[in-house]
Motif scaffolding. Structure first.
Motif, PDB file in Angstrom:
ATOM      1  N   VAL A  68     -14.942  14.481  10.435  1.00  0.00           N
ATOM      2  CA  VAL A  68     -15.581  15.076  11.812  1.00  0.00           C
ATOM      3  C   VAL A  68     -16.102  14.034  12.432  1.00  0.00           C
ATOM      4  CG1 VAL A  68     -17.332  16.239  12.617  1.00  0.00           C
ATOM      5  CG2 VAL A  68     -16.193  16.657  10.433  1.00  0.00           C
ATOM      6  N   PHE A  69     -15.882  14.129  13.684  1.00  0.00           N
ATOM      7  CA  PHE A  69     -16.621  12.596  14.299  1.00  0.00           C
ATOM      8  C   PHE A  69     -17.156  12.997  15.630  1.00  0.00           C
ATOM      9  CE2 PHE A  69     -13.850  14.628  17.190  1.00  0.00           C
ATOM     10  CZ  PHE A  69     -14.320  14.837  17.598  1.00  0.00           C
ATOM     11  N   TYR A 101      -9.682  10.565   6.314  1.00  0.00           N
ATOM     12  CA  TYR A 101     -10.149   9.712   7.163  1.00  0.00           C
ATOM     13  C   TYR A 101     -10.492  10.231   8.761  1.00  0.00           C
ATOM     14  CZ  TYR A 101      -6.590   8.807   3.264  1.00  0.00           C
ATOM     15  OH  TYR A 101      -6.199   8.290   1.763  1.00  0.00           O
ATOM     16  N   THR A 102     -10.661   8.792   8.816  1.00  0.00           N
ATOM     17  CA  THR A 102     -11.311   9.035  10.145  1.00  0.00           C
ATOM     18  C   THR A 102     -10.502   9.248  11.452  1.00  0.00           C
ATOM     19  OG1 THR A 102     -11.257   6.459  10.295  1.00  0.00           O
ATOM     20  CG2 THR A 102     -13.252   7.540   9.790  1.00  0.00           C
ATOM     21  N   ALA A 103      -9.811   9.887  11.880  1.00  0.00           N
ATOM     22  CA  ALA A 103      -9.223   9.631  13.023  1.00  0.00           C
ATOM     23  C   ALA A 103      -8.877   8.496  13.630  1.00  0.00           C
ATOM     24  CB  ALA A 103      -9.768   9.766  14.571  1.00  0.00           C
ATOM     25  N   GLY A 114      -5.122   2.344  16.393  1.00  0.00           N
ATOM     26  CA  GLY A 114      -6.428   3.811  16.364  1.00  0.00           C
ATOM     27  C   GLY A 114      -6.628   4.006  18.040  1.00  0.00           C
ATOM     28  N   HIS A 115      -6.752   3.784  19.249  1.00  0.00           N
ATOM     29  CA  HIS A 115      -6.964   4.748  20.192  1.00  0.00           C
ATOM     30  C   HIS A 115      -5.442   5.218  20.808  1.00  0.00           C
ATOM     31  CE1 HIS A 115     -11.116   2.977  19.378  1.00  0.00           C
ATOM     32  NE2 HIS A 115     -10.013   1.971  19.030  1.00  0.00           N
ATOM     33  N   PHE A 154      -6.454   5.850   0.237  1.00  0.00           N
ATOM     34  CA  PHE A 154      -7.444   5.582  -1.277  1.00  0.00           C
ATOM     35  C   PHE A 154      -8.610   6.706  -0.514  1.00  0.00           C
ATOM     36  CE2 PHE A 154      -4.683   3.033  -2.170  1.00  0.00           C
ATOM     37  CZ  PHE A 154      -3.504   3.835  -3.347  1.00  0.00           C
ATOM     38  N   GLY A 155      -8.220   7.270   0.008  1.00  0.00           N
ATOM     39  CA  GLY A 155     -10.147   7.828   0.936  1.00  0.00           C
ATOM     40  C   GLY A 155     -10.866   6.980   2.015  1.00  0.00           C
TER      41      GLY A 155
END
Length: 172
Positions: A68-69, A101-103, A114-115, A154-155
């Motif tokens: 979640v962000f 994982y983050t977005a 990443g964007h 790996f997380g």
């Protein structure tokens, strides 16, 4: 290894299943769990039950879920967190390992940026899995999460960097 990727949402939770064999990724299935308007506990139970059915149907070995962000509206963030919790519970009730994982990490692993925009993620998921049609945005995000995990994740915070390092969410 069979990986279930989950893009949590209170209204729509995307899921995507891939198989990883060596360096080869194969599409198995994807879709969305949609909840109807109503009381929060009923909606959360719907996510839990439906993802449980997905797990029984596809028999994944591991689960990768998007973190979640925190957005501008704290209420929305809390609701999304509860939907995410229901999804994690579905995996844990089936004794599956869950990686988060983050977005930013997911987009970096799949698109190289990443964007990246939603349509870029959808296009790369299509290419990486050899799909004839573009999956909807929620299913594509879930497949991207599974691909991120398959590509050495790996997380949270532990993507294999191959000589690179992470700085402000970017590989440098």
């Amino acid at each position: 290894m069979r990986i279930l990727g989950i893009d949590p949402g209170l209204r729509i939770t995307g899921f995507g299943v891939i198989d990883k064999s060596g360096n080869h990724l194969a599409y198995v299935g994807s879709g969305c769990v949609k909840t109807s308007e109503g009381e929060l506990p009923i909606r959360l139970k719907s996510i839990l039950d439906n993802l449980g059915e997905v797990i029984v149907q596809y028999q994944p070995d591991q689960v990768a879920i998007e973190q979640v962000f925190v957005n501008i509206n704290p209420k929305s963030t809390l609701l999304l967190g509860q939907a995410r919790g229901a999804a994690i519970c579905a995996a844990m009730l089936n004794n599956l390992k869950v990686s988060e994982y983050t977005a930013l990490q997911i987009k970096q692993a799949v698109v190289g940026n990443g964007h990246a925009r939603k349509n870029q993620v959808q296009e790369m998921v299509m290419r990486l899995l050899g799909l004839a049609n573009c999956p909807n945005a929620d299913a594509a995000d879930a497949l991207a999460c599974a691909i991120c995990h398959a590509h050495g994740g790996f997380g949270l915070g532990k993507i294999a960097l191959g000589g690179y390092r992470m700085k402000r969410g970017r590989l440098v």
